[in-house]
Design an enzyme around this catalytic site. Structure first.
Site, PDB file in Angstrom:
ATOM      1  N   GLU A 130      13.605  -3.416  11.594  1.00 12.52           N
ATOM      2  CA  GLU A 130      14.597  -2.762  10.727  1.00 12.52           C
ATOM      3  C   GLU A 130      15.930  -2.631  11.454  1.00 12.52           C
ATOM      4  OE1 GLU A 130      11.648  -1.441  11.609  1.00 12.52           O
ATOM      5  OE2 GLU A 130      10.589  -0.595   9.888  1.00 12.52           O
ATOM      6  N   ASP A 177       0.814  -1.219   0.000  1.00 15.04           N
ATOM      7  CA  ASP A 177       0.000   0.000   0.000  1.00 15.04           C
ATOM      8  C   ASP A 177       0.849   1.270   0.000  1.00 15.04           C
ATOM      9  OD1 ASP A 177       0.810  -0.596   2.530  1.00 15.04           O
ATOM     10  OD2 ASP A 177      -1.135  -0.318   3.485  1.00 15.04           O
TER      11      ASP A 177
END
Lengths: 312, 312
Positions: A245, A162
């Site tokens: 991350e 998205d």
């Protein structure tokens, strides 16, 4: 997962750019045997894409109890992302779904998708629940695991389906020697997450949620050279909510000053963390002749329904 | 508006496909003189696009008091839509903004946009307020008005910049002789709005909000041949909330049975009424050296801010 990977072992090594879209959808799953599924997409396997570079795109997967509402927007999002990827040469797309079996609507979409792609399942373990469930990690790791068996070099990039990508970011990513970074728009209350760059060097991070991270960056804000990744022993993404991350980048043993700033020294926003409004599941079409004997019969297959309802 | 149109009168007639994106944003407007603005985009004027077909795309504009939150997602949406349009040959994009003067962020975006385009202002009248304010009508009518002065044929299509378009729908639209229609996904609680087609003929409508309309269809669900439109005396879109499509189609004096069903007799969803989650306006960057003397200075220009805030 293991069985599916085994089926794919015959596929030759990817020479360059691969995209992994980490995709999740548990709804509408059909019990397609794995070998039939992979056969269907073999024409788009890396063998047919000479010297692609390597990119990995990850989908931020749905919550622990995915609703049909989430599924409804998925094909639209895949369509939109695939059309961006169509503008990028030498790219391979890994579509990795967090589902126990392939999903009919995703397979139908991939049937006419012209972007070279490989479809994988990256089913999440049931041991993580609620707020502790890391989203998208199983997908991304399935993509990384697959790449270890099929790729030698290229650049890997994780992205959500998205998000919005200016296709030019993919051309920038190609030059990554170790780890590159760039700004991501529409993230947190700061409106952007970006490395701070001075004289061409990364000197800090501007991010709405620092939380003691060494690398306070968004999943869509960095890319990794796959040869470098292998040299660093190919770490997996940790199952650690909010620190995926950071954990991954720390495991690559890099220092912030080694990071290669892209997007004109991080002065341009070429990636946005957009989100699509999730619509409610649709009311069911009635079993009237107007539905069963007209085009509505075919549209029915493309909608995620909730309950029965009268035809207006 | 009149002054701007006059500036454009020298532009030659469009021979074919034109896209109008009806765009609205009242924020961040800069007082760029109209002639400078149009000069900047003259290189992409219809003169340089031999024989394009004609399409009009309209943006569902923001509410009466647009917030900076809406503006923040706009460049991402324009980027995404432009990348879909890049896949469509012979297409002209009319970007029509509901603003009193051109908006800097839109102009900056258009500076590097490779889709042939023309930028117009279609400022809404102040006489409509609150719930009675028809959204996007002034933009779409400004586009139609411009086309009357510059186009003879082609196909006009109104679309919103947050919708999702499978680029193949534009190739289907090209064949429109009078008025064509096709399904739109993710609309209302029914999940889709579509003509009902039996034996290749339109026999009814499946739509979540019928409301006595002769044509209960979504703005993104039809296209009009521009020569046919001119033959029907080129009606404007009515300022009638909820009945814009119906009023416009009725004014074209067509019967439902004349409508040309596209998308394989309306069996495929190639357009989705997706909406982007509007993020809050960002907190302001502090006036520290880390902002003023680094890349953050340039990113600042690309973010919609609300108030000042400390650097993290």
């Amino acid at each position: 997962m293991i069985a599916l990977l085994r089926t794919l072992m015959g596929v030759s090594v990817v020479g360059g750019l691969v995209v992994v879209v980490l995709w999740s959808e548990n709804q509408m799953a059909v019990k397609t045997p794995a070998h039939i599924h992979f056969h269907a997409h073999a024409r788009d396997s890396p063998e047919n894409s000479p010297l692609p570079s390597l990119i990995s795109i990850g989908k931020e997967v749905v919550t622990r109890k995915p609703t049909t509402a989430t599924a409804a927007a998925n094909v639209a999002e895949l369509t939109r992302l695939s059309q961006t990827l169509m503008l990028v040469p030498n790219l391979h797309w890994l579509v990795v779904e967090d589902a126990v079996s392939p999903t009919r609507r995703v397979l139908t979409f991939l049937d006419t998708c012209t972007v070279p792609h490989t479809y994988l399942l990256g089913t999440a373990s049931r041991k993580y629940k609620g707020a502790n469930k890391p989203r998208g990690v199983s997908n991304r790791n399935a993509g990384l695991q697959w790449l270890k068996g099929h790729a030698k070099d290229g650049v890997v990039y994780f992205a959500d389906d998205d998000n919005t990508y200016d296709y030019r970011i993919f051309n920038e990513i190609r030059s990554t020697r170790q780890v590159s970074m760039f700004p991501v728009g529409l993230v947190t209350r700061l409106g952007v997450s970006s490395p701070i760059v001075s004289n061409g060097k990364l000197v800090g991070f501007y991010d709405g949620w620092v939380a003691g991270r060494k690398f306070p960056v968004d999943m869509a804000g960095f890319a990794v050279n796959f040869r470098f990744y292998l040299q660093r022993n190919g770490p997996m993404m940790p199952y650690n909510v909010g620190f995926e991350e950071d954990g991954f980048l720390k495991a690559l043993k890099i220092n912030p000053e080694d990071i290669e700033p892209l997007a004109d020294n991080c002065t341009k926003i070429l990636v946005w963390h957009t989100r699509t409004v999730k619509s409610m599941p649709a009311l069911k079409m009635p079993e009237k002749e107007r539905v069963t004997k007209t085009n509505l019969h075919y549209l029915k297959e493309q909608i995620v329904f909730q309950m029965s309802h009268g035809l207006s």
